[in-house]
Design a protein around this motif. Sequence first.
Motif, PDB file in Angstrom:
ATOM      1  N   UNK A   1       0.828  -1.200   0.000  1.00  0.00           N
ATOM      2  CA  UNK A   1       0.000   0.000   0.000  1.00  0.00           C
ATOM      3  C   UNK A   1       0.865   1.254   0.000  1.00  0.00           C
ATOM      4  N   UNK A   2       1.937   1.248   0.807  1.00  0.00           N
ATOM      5  CA  UNK A   2       2.840   2.401   0.871  1.00  0.00           C
ATOM      6  C   UNK A   2       3.476   2.650  -0.482  1.00  0.00           C
ATOM      7  N   UNK A   3       3.892   1.536  -1.150  1.00  0.00           N
ATOM      8  CA  UNK A   3       4.625   1.680  -2.393  1.00  0.00           C
ATOM      9  C   UNK A   3       3.730   2.091  -3.551  1.00  0.00           C
ATOM     10  N   UNK A   4       2.454   1.676  -3.544  1.00  0.00           N
ATOM     11  CA  UNK A   4       1.617   1.856  -4.729  1.00  0.00           C
ATOM     12  C   UNK A   4       0.558   2.940  -4.593  1.00  0.00           C
ATOM     13  N   UNK A   5       0.224   3.344  -3.381  1.00  0.00           N
ATOM     14  CA  UNK A   5      -0.872   4.285  -3.221  1.00  0.00           C
ATOM     15  C   UNK A   5      -0.454   5.692  -3.611  1.00  0.00           C
ATOM     16  N   UNK A   6      -1.054   6.225  -4.640  1.00  0.00           N
ATOM     17  CA  UNK A   6      -0.745   7.565  -5.122  1.00  0.00           C
ATOM     18  C   UNK A   6      -1.978   8.449  -5.005  1.00  0.00           C
ATOM     19  N   UNK A   7      -1.769   9.742  -5.092  1.00  0.00           N
ATOM     20  CA  UNK A   7      -2.878  10.691  -5.015  1.00  0.00           C
ATOM     21  C   UNK A   7      -3.233  11.141  -6.424  1.00  0.00           C
ATOM     22  N   UNK A   8      -4.409  10.766  -6.907  1.00  0.00           N
ATOM     23  CA  UNK A   8      -4.851  11.169  -8.240  1.00  0.00           C
ATOM     24  C   UNK A   8      -5.376  12.592  -8.198  1.00  0.00           C
ATOM     25  N   UNK A   9      -5.312  13.304  -9.324  1.00  0.00           N
ATOM     26  CA  UNK A   9      -5.890  14.655  -9.364  1.00  0.00           C
ATOM     27  C   UNK A   9      -7.386  14.585  -9.052  1.00  0.00           C
ATOM     28  N   UNK A  10      -7.850  15.429  -8.157  1.00  0.00           N
ATOM     29  CA  UNK A  10      -9.242  15.390  -7.733  1.00  0.00           C
ATOM     30  C   UNK A  10     -10.105  16.345  -8.528  1.00  0.00           C
ATOM     31  N   UNK A  11      -9.546  17.460  -8.957  1.00  0.00           N
ATOM     32  CA  UNK A  11     -10.333  18.523  -9.574  1.00  0.00           C
ATOM     33  C   UNK A  11      -9.986  18.679 -11.051  1.00  0.00           C
ATOM     34  N   UNK A  12     -11.015  18.938 -11.827  1.00  0.00           N
ATOM     35  CA  UNK A  12     -10.876  19.075 -13.274  1.00  0.00           C
ATOM     36  C   UNK A  12     -11.322  20.465 -13.688  1.00  0.00           C
ATOM     37  N   UNK A  13     -10.528  21.110 -14.512  1.00  0.00           N
ATOM     38  CA  UNK A  13     -10.870  22.433 -15.032  1.00  0.00           C
ATOM     39  C   UNK A  13     -11.143  22.315 -16.519  1.00  0.00           C
ATOM     40  N   UNK A  14     -12.367  22.649 -16.913  1.00  0.00           N
ATOM     41  CA  UNK A  14     -12.749  22.603 -18.317  1.00  0.00           C
ATOM     42  C   UNK A  14     -13.183  23.992 -18.776  1.00  0.00           C
TER      43      UNK A  14
ATOM     44  N   UNK B   1       0.793   8.913  -0.104  1.00  0.00           N
ATOM     45  CA  UNK B   1       1.865   9.836  -0.456  1.00  0.00           C
ATOM     46  C   UNK B   1       1.240  11.160  -0.840  1.00  0.00           C
ATOM     47  N   UNK B   2       1.199  12.103   0.076  1.00  0.00           N
ATOM     48  CA  UNK B   2       0.421  13.321  -0.091  1.00  0.00           C
ATOM     49  C   UNK B   2       1.259  14.545   0.245  1.00  0.00           C
ATOM     50  N   UNK B   3       1.283  15.498  -0.671  1.00  0.00           N
ATOM     51  CA  UNK B   3       1.957  16.767  -0.390  1.00  0.00           C
ATOM     52  C   UNK B   3       1.129  17.568   0.607  1.00  0.00           C
ATOM     53  N   UNK B   4       1.782  18.497   1.276  1.00  0.00           N
ATOM     54  CA  UNK B   4       1.088  19.290   2.287  1.00  0.00           C
ATOM     55  C   UNK B   4       0.227  20.371   1.633  1.00  0.00           C
ATOM     56  N   UNK B   5      -0.891  20.694   2.295  1.00  0.00           N
ATOM     57  CA  UNK B   5      -1.735  21.835   1.939  1.00  0.00           C
ATOM     58  C   UNK B   5      -2.238  21.792   0.502  1.00  0.00           C
ATOM     59  N   UNK B   6      -2.774  20.637   0.074  1.00  0.00           N
ATOM     60  CA  UNK B   6      -3.402  20.548  -1.239  1.00  0.00           C
ATOM     61  C   UNK B   6      -4.833  21.047  -1.106  1.00  0.00           C
ATOM     62  N   UNK B   7      -5.187  22.077  -1.863  1.00  0.00           N
ATOM     63  CA  UNK B   7      -6.558  22.612  -1.789  1.00  0.00           C
ATOM     64  C   UNK B   7      -6.921  23.276  -3.108  1.00  0.00           C
ATOM     65  N   UNK B   8      -8.232  23.365  -3.329  1.00  0.00           N
ATOM     66  CA  UNK B   8      -8.767  24.014  -4.518  1.00  0.00           C
ATOM     67  C   UNK B   8      -9.864  24.972  -4.092  1.00  0.00           C
TER      68      UNK B   8
ATOM     69  N   UNK C   1     -11.976  23.001  -1.389  1.00  0.00           N
ATOM     70  CA  UNK C   1     -11.859  21.543  -1.357  1.00  0.00           C
ATOM     71  C   UNK C   1     -10.437  21.245  -0.899  1.00  0.00           C
ATOM     72  N   UNK C   2     -10.306  20.619   0.278  1.00  0.00           N
ATOM     73  CA  UNK C   2      -8.995  20.413   0.887  1.00  0.00           C
ATOM     74  C   UNK C   2      -8.710  18.922   1.027  1.00  0.00           C
ATOM     75  N   UNK C   3      -7.536  18.526   0.570  1.00  0.00           N
ATOM     76  CA  UNK C   3      -7.101  17.147   0.752  1.00  0.00           C
ATOM     77  C   UNK C   3      -6.118  17.110   1.919  1.00  0.00           C
TER      78      UNK C   3
END
Length: 525
Positions: A139-152, A182-189, A211-213
């Motif tokens: 889980x540590x090795x494979x779990x990534x954070x996908x983009x949550x927000x889409x701008x069109x 694996x998450x960077x700090x202060x991700x928000x939209x 929207x805060x992750x």
Amino acid sequence: MYDTIFAKSFSRREQKRLRYGAFLFCLLIVLSLCTVIKPYLGPIHVLSLKLSLVVDTKMFMVNDTSNSPHTGKVENLLAKIIEDTKSSLHMNDAENILPEILFNDTRSSQQIAKDEENVTKNILTNGTRSSPQKAEVEEIETKKVDPLCTSEERTDFCQSRGDIRIHGKSSSVYIVSPETTLLAENISWRIRPYARKGDTHAMVQVREWSVKQVKVSQKVPQCTKNHSIPTVLFSTGGYIGNHFHDFTDVLIPLFLTSRHFNGEVQFIITDKRPWWILKYQPVLNKLSNYGIMDIDRDNEVHCFPSVSVGLKRYHKELSIDPQKYSYSMKDFRDFLRSSYSLKRVQAIKIRDDQPKKPRLLIISRQRSRSFTNIAQIAKMAKRLGFIVIITEAGGSMSSFADAVNSCDVLMGVHGAGLTNILFLPENAVFIQVLPYGSVEWLAKNDFAEPSRDMNLKYLEYKIRLEESTLIQQYPLDHIILKNPPSIGKIGWETFKTVYFDKQNVRLDVNRFKPTLLKALELLHQ
């Protein structure tokens, strides 16, 4: 004894030579042993731990005192694995791993480092097959954070699953991730959940949400109300109340975003307009089996398994791209017919031996862009064989939708009321009357092109200056009459005030007659 033998057999000079020779021979043996064993005495570069594996009467010790980049959670986890290794490591695995390290090594230092890393992975994946730590490492090795927000082009929206917490009073949506992510700090939209991005006048009337992750260890409000179904959060701000914008900015995007839930979704509305919800209750009830939540002043923390903040939207007005989405405008019109229990799917197909007459709906307007000779238009249409219905958009949506669905031809001056073509049956005819003032681009984008995606037959009638009431307000040489595009360059509000708000239409019935005849011809096809 040995000295006596040496004295009898060799001279003192020969004895001295033999001692030097023996010393040199021992030295060569020591140097040879150091050369052979040295690779096993250096540090193992991958591990930051000691493994003590007892196999029968053998013991293998791996020790690293170098600084390794692989520290933190994996290091702690490996330390736990060591405690379980003696009981969980299979004998055959150990026998395969140990000889490779202990004997017959002719590898380079680079190959040694690579093989040591493979040994570590082998221990983690095979040596503890039943260990729960194995799953945690993966889980540590494979779990990534996908983009949550889409701008069109016309909308921004965020979608996520997991631990979702919504606090209305602070306009905040928290997406809580476990510590292993694996998450960077202060991700928000920052997002305004209304699908008319780029229109400043509309968007300033929409409440902004964050929207805060965050990780679970951070300071996050605790759930006070738990929900077991997904949620969609959207705004009824912007241009809500204009019939055209109700559909193109909210209802069609809401259909795209929530239809696949089959009613098992909670709608949360910001900038709530109770009268708007009442107006479109049949549509909202068809999309969601649950009451709408008014969130803006709610101090509870609502928790959901998934969330959509904002709505999906195709950039063209009153349209859906079936290549991009799993739905089309045909699907949306079928959905509307189901929502309002509309009976007719197909418009009439006229036959010479069929006495049934087609029905023509003339949409009237009271304040602007109204037909000043509507009775004369209706009289001419009846002579051509139409049953004529005259009505103004508004009032009960259900009643008006039923009236539109009962007709085969709809005509009206360009405006929001023409949005009701959505309720026409398939293959019906739509006639858009263009007021004076170079409004072709609006007519095309707002209704002409969308109507074709709705499987309607489109006709257009552009009035002359003589058919506009503007001729009674301005002299013939006035710039408003002579050069409408120059008024458009001043700005939309000025253009709208002159050509939309202050203009009515007096149709030349003789000039308009061929358009109605063409409509009859299309109904024959």
